[in-house]
Design an enzyme around this catalytic site. Structure first.
Site, mmCIF file in Angstrom:
data_model
loop_
_atom_site.group_PDB
_atom_site.id
_atom_site.type_symbol
_atom_site.label_atom_id
_atom_site.label_comp_id
_atom_site.label_asym_id
_atom_site.label_seq_id
_atom_site.Cartn_x
_atom_site.Cartn_y
_atom_site.Cartn_z
ATOM 1 N N GLU A 326 -0.652 -19.743 -6.093
ATOM 2 C CA GLU A 326 -0.528 -19.252 -7.521
ATOM 3 C C GLU A 326 0.638 -18.156 -7.697
ATOM 4 O OE1 GLU A 326 -3.557 -20.250 -10.467
ATOM 5 O OE2 GLU A 326 -3.018 -18.275 -11.331
ATOM 6 N N HIS A 355 -14.340 -32.765 12.750
ATOM 7 C CA HIS A 355 -14.610 -34.318 12.650
ATOM 8 C C HIS A 355 -14.028 -34.855 11.391
ATOM 9 C CE1 HIS A 355 -17.908 -33.681 15.424
ATOM 10 N NE2 HIS A 355 -17.606 -32.417 15.093
ATOM 11 N N LYS A 459 -1.343 -25.373 -19.762
ATOM 12 C CA LYS A 459 -2.174 -25.186 -20.665
ATOM 13 C C LYS A 459 -1.528 -25.692 -22.195
ATOM 14 C CE LYS A 459 -4.368 -20.950 -19.106
ATOM 15 N NZ LYS A 459 -4.845 -19.498 -19.225
HETATM 16 O O1 PA5 Z 1 -4.827 -16.046 -11.817
HETATM 17 C C1 PA5 Z 1 -4.566 -16.215 -12.973
HETATM 18 O O2 PA5 Z 1 -3.898 -15.431 -13.673
HETATM 19 C C2 PA5 Z 1 -5.378 -17.504 -13.834
HETATM 20 O O3 PA5 Z 1 -5.719 -18.624 -12.521
HETATM 21 C C3 PA5 Z 1 -6.347 -17.182 -14.544
HETATM 22 O O4 PA5 Z 1 -7.394 -16.475 -13.682
HETATM 23 C C4 PA5 Z 1 -7.059 -18.357 -15.052
HETATM 24 O O5 PA5 Z 1 -5.746 -19.306 -15.750
HETATM 25 C C5 PA5 Z 1 -8.232 -18.219 -16.155
HETATM 26 O O6 PA5 Z 1 -7.489 -17.329 -17.162
HETATM 27 P P1 PA5 Z 1 -8.518 -16.338 -18.013
HETATM 28 O O7 PA5 Z 1 -9.183 -15.465 -17.085
HETATM 29 O O8 PA5 Z 1 -7.551 -15.750 -19.089
HETATM 30 O O9 PA5 Z 1 -9.431 -17.152 -18.643
#
Ligand code: PA5
Length: 533
Positions: A326, A355, A459
């Site tokens: 990410e 395995h 989203k």
């Molecule tokens: O690392 C990130 O920014 C994302 O993976 C968020 O953690 C994820 O989208 C969840 O977001 P939030 O904590 O606002 O619910």
């Protein structure tokens, strides 16, 4: 042709490229990465630039330009480094509040309708779940943990039912911690609503069992305030989701589980001290970043397989997958050039994976490198012998060393991290090590590691599908009594670009009893008709 070193050359390389970091209980071996002697000197200017960028970031510079945010996860374990007194105080007060709340829960002063809290249900997703999941599994001791930890980390109704079934009649003794930095993530909101409804079905008030970790004034924050939840803990805009494990996001669940959060923070802090040194020969984060750059030509052309030979570290590959992919998986660089960067990460644990996909690693397509994680301590007590003079842990060690050598002999490169033991200190250290390696590598490839436009796009796309579903349902109600094909429906609501999505939504609606949509099979999938009953 792939360079490969003989066993005696490898021993020479090992002595040259194996570094021990005693304050971290870490050893790092780069000898099985086949870079030449001129590689590290050749990267000197680039890595120095990365050290400078990291120093600016730690001082509070706007290191996330697209979101115009500071990036402050390093302050979480050393609040004295925070750029303002206010931030320092907020961090310190939050840790104090977490410990105080956990103590009140453990003593039974804060308790559920059914008695002292013995279960913890964490509701969150992505960066608001993966860190807590990793740490809970790495450090948990079912016999002595203060609470049994469960997770809702998706909007899958059946998945949530399964977790609720595990908790069974214990809901009155279950504390729910809802975690969302933005406070508006739908998966988490849905998990919260499902949990709330489960408590209600059991005749319990959710608010009396609920805590929020979220940004001030977020939707979740307002909901928790209005409904009088037990407590709220802050998330700050200068902490990114995937680097939030050492904020309230990770520390609160860990403290409630009864884990040593001071140990976690100390391990991360010690790692920051070592990885701040602007010399790649003695900086393990810089070594990782430089190896990632070497193996993938700075383009991520090789996948990273994370293979810890330790059950407790099984979720590290999943945690690292998010942290790395990410952060680094970006379409544009900082100069707005289209680059499509990233490093694909996968893995699970050894020896189990031997395995499974290790067959392909050894003999198949060469599109990866391995990061082995070796843990020297097998368990805290002596082990029985499974063969004369051999323990199960000796086998685990043997499988790691044997696989690493077999892979090397077939031209597969690897890094090996050696930990003394799995402990709060080493887990905090591992988190900090990879966080900084990602940050340094991001500068080497000139991308912003701290935004996530793809996640935001996902989203929005989901919201559009939900909007389309609403139009379909309205139209079906309007045409009540008429059976329509998906084409007729799509045309009827003017979704001319979205015939396939309309078809998929209808199939899902008809498979569930919730919306009263019935399907009548047709001569082909596309001649099936749907109507509201
Ligand atoms: O690392 C990130 O920014 C994302 O993976 C968020 O953690 C994820 O989208 C969840 O977001 P939030 O904590 O606002 O619910």
């Amino acid at each position: 042709m792939t360079t490969r070193f003989s066993k005696s050359e490898l021993w020479q390389r090992f002595q040259h490229y194996y570094t021990e970091y005693p304050t971290l209980g870490l050893g790092m071996d780069l000898s099985r990465m086949n870079f030449g002697e001129d590689y590290l000197p050749g990267m000197k200017t680039a890595i120095q630039k990365a050290f400078i960028a990291m120093a600016e970031l730690e001082k509070g510079g706007i290191a996330n330009p697209s979101e115009k945010r500071m990036v402050g996860h390093y302050w979480l374990r050393n609040p004295g480094l925070a750029p303002t007194r206010t931030i320092q105080t907020e961090i310190e007060e939050t840790v104090t509040a977490i410990k105080a709340f956990a103590a009140r829960v453990h003593s039974g002063e804060v308790r559920g309708s059914g008695g002292v809290f013995t279960h913890l249900l964490v509701i969150g997703i992505g960066g608001s779940a993966l860190g807590p999941q990793f740490v809970a599994k790495a450090l948990g001791q079912p016999a002595t943990d203060k609470m049994a930890v469960h997770f809702f980390d998706n909007t899958d109704p059946d998945g949530m039912d399964k977790v609720l079934a595990e908790i069974g009649t214990g809901l009155g003794k279950t504390l729910s911690v809802v975690i969302s930095k933005s406070g508006g993530t739908k998966e988490t909101r849905n998990g919260m609503l499902e949990a709330q409804s489960a408590y209600a079905r059991a005749g319990l008030q959710f608010a009396a069992h609920a805590v929020a970790v979220t940004g001030t004034f977020s939707e979740l924050d307002k909901y928790a305030t209005t409904n009088n939840w037990l407590q709220r803990f802050p998330m700050w805009d200068w902490v990114g989701g995937r680097t939030s494990e050492l904020s309230a996001v990770g520390l609160l669940p860990a403290a409630l589980q009864g884990l040593d959060i001071d140990g976690l923070l100390a391990g991360a802090k010690a790692c920051d001290v070592v990885t701040r040194v602007p010399d790649p020969r003695i900086n393990p984060a810089a070594q990782l970043a430089l190896m990632w750059y070497y193996i993938g030509d700075g383009k991520g052309s090789k996948n990273m397989v994370i293979l810890p030979y330790k059950d407790r570290l099984e979720l590290f590959s999943k945690y690292g997958q998010q942290l790395i992919m990410e952060s680094l998986g970006k379409a544009f660089d900082n100069d707005n050039r289209e680059v499509h960067q990233g490093i694909a990460v996968f893995g699970n644990k050894g020896a189990t994976d031997q395995h499974s996909y290790v067959q392909q690693l050894r003999d198949g397509v060469l599109n990866f490198f391995v990061t082995f994680i070796e843990v020297l301590q097998d368990r805290q007590t002596p082990s029985m012998e499974v063969d004369p003079q051999v323990t199960a842990g000796d086998y685990l060690c043997g499988f790691l060393l044997g696989t690493r050598q077999a892979l090397y002999e077939s031209g597969r490169e690897s890094i090996t991290l050696t930990l003394q033991a799995v402990s709060p200190h080493s887990i905090g250290m591992l988190i900090a090590l990879f966080e900084r390696a990602v940050g340094l590598y991001a500068t080497l490839i000139n991308i912003n590691a701290y935004d996530q436009p793809g996640v935001e796009a996902g989203k929005k796309a989901a919201a559009a599908v939900i909007g389309l579903q609403k139009r379909i349902l309205d139209y079906l109600s309007e045409k009540s009594g008429h059976a329509l094909t998906s084409d007729q429906l799509a045309s009827g609501i003017g979704a001319h670009d979205d015939f396939e999505t309309v078809f998929k939504i209808l199939e899902h609606l008809a498979a569930n009893p919730d919306h009263g949509v019935k399907k009548l099979a047709g001569a082909s999938p596309f001649l099936a008709t749907y109507q509201k009953i």
